[in-house]
Design a protein around this motif. Structure first.
Motif, mmCIF file in Angstrom:
data_model
loop_
_atom_site.group_PDB
_atom_site.id
_atom_site.type_symbol
_atom_site.label_atom_id
_atom_site.label_comp_id
_atom_site.label_asym_id
_atom_site.label_seq_id
_atom_site.Cartn_x
_atom_site.Cartn_y
_atom_site.Cartn_z
ATOM 1 N N ILE A 165 0.842 -1.189 0.000
ATOM 2 C CA ILE A 165 0.000 0.000 0.000
ATOM 3 C C ILE A 165 0.884 1.248 0.000
ATOM 4 O O ILE A 165 0.543 2.265 0.593
ATOM 5 C CB ILE A 165 -0.917 0.029 1.230
ATOM 6 C CG1 ILE A 165 -0.108 -0.351 2.460
ATOM 7 C CG2 ILE A 165 -2.101 -0.866 1.060
ATOM 8 C CD1 ILE A 165 -0.729 0.102 3.720
ATOM 9 N N LEU A 216 -6.171 5.529 9.122
ATOM 10 C CA LEU A 216 -5.318 6.680 9.454
ATOM 11 C C LEU A 216 -5.643 7.874 8.574
ATOM 12 O O LEU A 216 -5.755 9.006 9.051
ATOM 13 C CB LEU A 216 -3.847 6.312 9.276
ATOM 14 C CG LEU A 216 -3.229 5.500 10.397
ATOM 15 C CD1 LEU A 216 -1.742 5.426 10.198
ATOM 16 C CD2 LEU A 216 -3.536 6.140 11.724
ATOM 17 N N ILE A 217 -5.807 7.627 7.253
ATOM 18 C CA ILE A 217 -6.029 8.751 6.346
ATOM 19 C C ILE A 217 -7.342 9.433 6.682
ATOM 20 O O ILE A 217 -7.420 10.652 6.815
ATOM 21 C CB ILE A 217 -6.030 8.275 4.876
ATOM 22 C CG1 ILE A 217 -4.651 7.788 4.467
ATOM 23 C CG2 ILE A 217 -6.450 9.407 3.953
ATOM 24 C CD1 ILE A 217 -4.609 7.180 3.103
ATOM 25 N N LEU A 258 -0.539 4.712 -0.643
ATOM 26 C CA LEU A 258 -1.470 5.132 0.415
ATOM 27 C C LEU A 258 -0.719 5.490 1.685
ATOM 28 O O LEU A 258 -1.142 6.380 2.424
ATOM 29 C CB LEU A 258 -2.466 4.017 0.709
ATOM 30 C CG LEU A 258 -3.576 3.852 -0.299
ATOM 31 C CD1 LEU A 258 -4.453 2.702 0.100
ATOM 32 C CD2 LEU A 258 -4.390 5.109 -0.383
ATOM 33 N N PHE A 259 0.387 4.792 1.940
ATOM 34 C CA PHE A 259 1.206 5.107 3.111
ATOM 35 C C PHE A 259 1.686 6.551 3.039
ATOM 36 O O PHE A 259 1.573 7.314 3.998
ATOM 37 C CB PHE A 259 2.392 4.150 3.179
ATOM 38 C CG PHE A 259 3.368 4.463 4.276
ATOM 39 C CD1 PHE A 259 3.145 4.009 5.558
ATOM 40 C CD2 PHE A 259 4.493 5.217 4.024
ATOM 41 C CE1 PHE A 259 4.037 4.303 6.575
ATOM 42 C CE2 PHE A 259 5.388 5.517 5.032
ATOM 43 C CZ PHE A 259 5.157 5.055 6.310
ATOM 44 N N ILE A 297 -4.350 1.696 6.898
ATOM 45 C CA ILE A 297 -3.904 2.989 6.374
ATOM 46 C C ILE A 297 -5.101 3.880 6.066
ATOM 47 O O ILE A 297 -5.046 5.095 6.254
ATOM 48 C CB ILE A 297 -2.971 2.800 5.155
ATOM 49 C CG1 ILE A 297 -2.093 4.030 4.967
ATOM 50 C CG2 ILE A 297 -3.707 2.539 3.897
ATOM 51 C CD1 ILE A 297 -1.005 4.137 5.956
ATOM 52 N N GLY A 328 -6.236 11.598 9.776
ATOM 53 C CA GLY A 328 -5.752 12.634 8.868
ATOM 54 C C GLY A 328 -6.779 13.674 8.510
ATOM 55 O O GLY A 328 -6.439 14.815 8.255
ATOM 56 N N PHE A 384 0.354 8.927 1.399
ATOM 57 C CA PHE A 384 -0.820 9.775 1.551
ATOM 58 C C PHE A 384 -1.194 9.926 3.027
ATOM 59 O O PHE A 384 -1.514 11.015 3.493
ATOM 60 C CB PHE A 384 -1.962 9.145 0.767
ATOM 61 C CG PHE A 384 -2.929 10.132 0.241
ATOM 62 C CD1 PHE A 384 -2.506 11.144 -0.591
ATOM 63 C CD2 PHE A 384 -4.247 10.064 0.602
ATOM 64 C CE1 PHE A 384 -3.400 12.061 -1.057
ATOM 65 C CE2 PHE A 384 -5.147 10.981 0.137
ATOM 66 C CZ PHE A 384 -4.719 11.991 -0.696
ATOM 67 N N GLY A 385 -1.135 8.801 3.755
ATOM 68 C CA GLY A 385 -1.465 8.835 5.179
ATOM 69 C C GLY A 385 -0.506 9.701 5.969
ATOM 70 O O GLY A 385 -0.919 10.509 6.803
ATOM 71 N N SER A 427 -1.105 13.297 5.297
ATOM 72 C CA SER A 427 -2.299 13.851 5.919
ATOM 73 C C SER A 427 -2.105 14.027 7.420
ATOM 74 O O SER A 427 -2.767 14.868 8.029
ATOM 75 C CB SER A 427 -3.512 12.971 5.636
ATOM 76 O OG SER A 427 -3.339 11.724 6.229
ATOM 77 N N THR A 428 -1.193 13.275 8.051
ATOM 78 C CA THR A 428 -0.933 13.535 9.465
ATOM 79 C C THR A 428 0.116 14.636 9.637
ATOM 80 O O THR A 428 0.314 15.122 10.743
ATOM 81 C CB THR A 428 -0.450 12.282 10.199
ATOM 82 O OG1 THR A 428 0.538 11.661 9.399
ATOM 83 C CG2 THR A 428 -1.559 11.311 10.454
ATOM 84 N N GLU A 448 -5.210 18.141 -0.539
ATOM 85 C CA GLU A 448 -5.077 16.689 -0.480
ATOM 86 C C GLU A 448 -6.105 15.996 -1.373
ATOM 87 O O GLU A 448 -5.824 14.960 -1.965
ATOM 88 C CB GLU A 448 -5.313 16.225 0.945
ATOM 89 C CG GLU A 448 -4.129 15.519 1.543
ATOM 90 C CD GLU A 448 -4.299 15.392 3.018
ATOM 91 O OE1 GLU A 448 -5.393 15.013 3.426
ATOM 92 O OE2 GLU A 448 -3.344 15.688 3.738
#
Lengths: 351, 167
Positions: A127, B59-60, A130-131, B56, B64, A133-134, A137-138, A170
């Motif tokens: 992923i 988390l997003i 997506l990682f 994930i 997020g 992206f995650g 976003s944090t 985002e």
């Protein structure tokens, strides 16, 4: 009985790889500050830093030293723990994305009579995209927590601006990702690069998607022309107004690391990663091919960093409503159209 | 104890501790930050179950996006522990008892559910949470409910825009 069943050689390998990658990104970010000043100087017809060392090459060291020796001030009315946590988070999230980037093909050597094939990637997870992206976003928490904990109206306003900007862009970034993922059919960064090594670079199929991604990357890094969280004519200094010494340095430095990592991601997703055009890596010895791959990836990343700087010193800052209009009313519809066209073409080609 | 077991107990303890801290923090911003740690711990559990995609996405979406919006609102409203009206002790006691009863019932229901009894979680294997499996399930077996949900989301979004629009 072993207490922890861990493959120790693998662990050591990965630790060495992590240390090398983090050191390399720190050094590159350090020299990106020097590059930024030189590029600004050239664009403004000045000389730029030229006092510390030959061509001013020691300037980043001098800057870092200056930041370390400055007085560490924690405001009385601030929230002490969160005030320190803010810059740490900004730095941490900036570094974490480098974990899933394939920096090169595998290298091969013999140690203590054992053959080792080491892929130049910390974690090839399925992923990968997506990682990233995650983590991105944090990443906004560093700004928000720092701005809020300063207990200063201007910092808070700047943090709010930063957060809303990052969230807005985002969405468009995610949509341009989706169009790319429909083509590749895989979320693993390694697979995406391998497909480009054997076929064409993704930029040929996704020019519009890349443009949207590039603009969103500017906005996510809070770089000019999207540097509204640091708009000094409206907000004094922005979300890091109360910070001094190396905590300020962390915030400024995290921006450069973000810039470097997003350049690498753009090179990986759209420009073939460690692929060298018109060169068949399979004919070369493994280690030399890997080395050439790493150099190729870095060269592509440096070109993007230069574009980041070029844009910063060319375009004026957006007004806030212009920024939101661009994000929500132009980029998101464009990204949606791009997604639909990509899907339609894929379906049409499948028949 | 294997690495997985150690990780499991660590994540569980972290999740429970942070969840408790969400409730007893005086400052709303601290509550939100603890809640973010809860989401990270739960994502860790998903990874232990080999459900990387769900981890994930959790988390997003939650850590997020939704938590950022929470933080946004709370920071802008500038809620502090002093401006928050303090509830009296009798109300607190009643709340604790009512909440405790609900928790007991929930635990009992979950423990006695026939699906859960004699079932073991598949740790580090199984592919239920991988993106390929999940996509096939959602778009083959459950495609109609899935599409209806997306229409529901769209209408909720339009509703929010209409309510928020100045006339």
């Amino acid at each position: 009985m072993t207490l922890l069943a861990i493959d120790w050689t693998l662990l050591i390998e990965k630790l060495v790889l992590i240390a090398v990658i983090i050191t390399a990104s720190l050094v590159i970010a350090m020299y990106a500050t020097y590059g930024e000043r030189k590029v600004a100087a050239i664009l403004q017809d000045r000389v730029g830093p030229n006092r510390a060392g030959p061509f001013g090459l020691l300037q980043p060291l001098a800057d870092g030293m200056k930041l370390f020796f400055k007085e560490e001030i924690i405001p009385n009315t601030s929230n002490k723990l969160l005030f320190v946590l803010g810059p740490c988070l900004a730095m941490l999230t900036a570094m974490m994305t480098s974990a899933v980037i394939p920096w090169g093909n595998e290298i091969h050597f013999t140690l203590f009579g054992a053959d080792r094939h080491i892929p130049l990637q910390i974690a090839d997870i399925n992923i990968g995209v997506l990682f990233i992206f995650g983590v991105v976003s944090t990443g906004v928490y560093g700004i928000m927590i720092g701005g809020w904990a300063s207990n200063n109206k201007f910092s808070l306003m700047a943090a709010m601006r930063g957060a809303s900007q990052v969230i807005s862009y985002e969405l468009a970034m995610g949509l341009s990702f989706i169009a790319l993922l429909m083509l590749t059919g895989s979320l693993s960064m390694k697979t995406i690069v391998e497909q480009q090594v054997h076929g064409h670079w993704n930029i040929i199929y996704q020019p519009l998607g890349f443009l949207i991604f590039l603009i969103c990357a500017f906005a996510e890094c809070n770089r000019a022309p999207f540097d509204l969280p640091e708009a000094e004519n409206e907000l004094n200094f922005g979300y890091h107004q109360e910070y001094s010494s190396m905590k300020l340095g962390f915030y400024l430095f995290a921006e450069y690391i973000n810039m470097f990592i997003s350049s690498v991601i753009m090179a990986t997703l759209y420009f073939g990663g460690y692929d060298v055009p018109f060169l068949n890596e399979a004919n070369l010895p493994v280690n030399i091919a890997a080395l050439i791959g790493v150099v190729a990836l870095l060269v592509k990343a440096f070109i993007f960093i230069f574009i980041f700087m070029w844009v910063r010193w060319t375009l004026p800052r957006f007004r806030y409503d212009q920024l939101m209009n661009l994000g929500w009313k132009s980029l998101i519809p464009l990204a949606l159209v791009n997604m639909f066209i990509t899907g339609a073409v894929i379906l049409w080609r499948q028949g | 104890m294997s690495t997985t077991a150690i990780l499991f107990w660590f994540l569980s303890a972290l999740a429970l501790l942070s969840a408790t801290m969400v409730l007893i923090s005086k400052n709303p911003v601290h509550s939100i930050l603890w809640l973010i740690i809860v989401f990270f711990a739960i994502s860790g559990h998903y990874i232990l179950l080999n459900a990387q995609f769900i981890a994930i996405v959790n988390l997003i979406v939650y850590a997020g996006a939704i938590m950022v919006l929470f933080l946004f609102v709370v920071m802008l409203m500038n809620l502090n522990s002093d401006s928050e009206p303090q509830k009296n002790n009798r109300l607190r006691l009643a709340g604790t008892i009512a909440g405790g009863c609900l928790m007991l019932i929930m635990i009992d229901v979950v423990r006695s559910a026939s699906e859960v009894q004699n079932a073991t979680a598949m740790v580090r294997e199984g592919n239920i949470g991988l993106i390929k499996t999940l996509g096939k399930v959602l778009f083959v077996d459950y495609v109609v409910p899935f599409e209806i949900t997306s229409v529901l989301f769209l209408s909720a979004m339009i509703g929010a825009v209409v309510i928020g629009k100045k006339d």
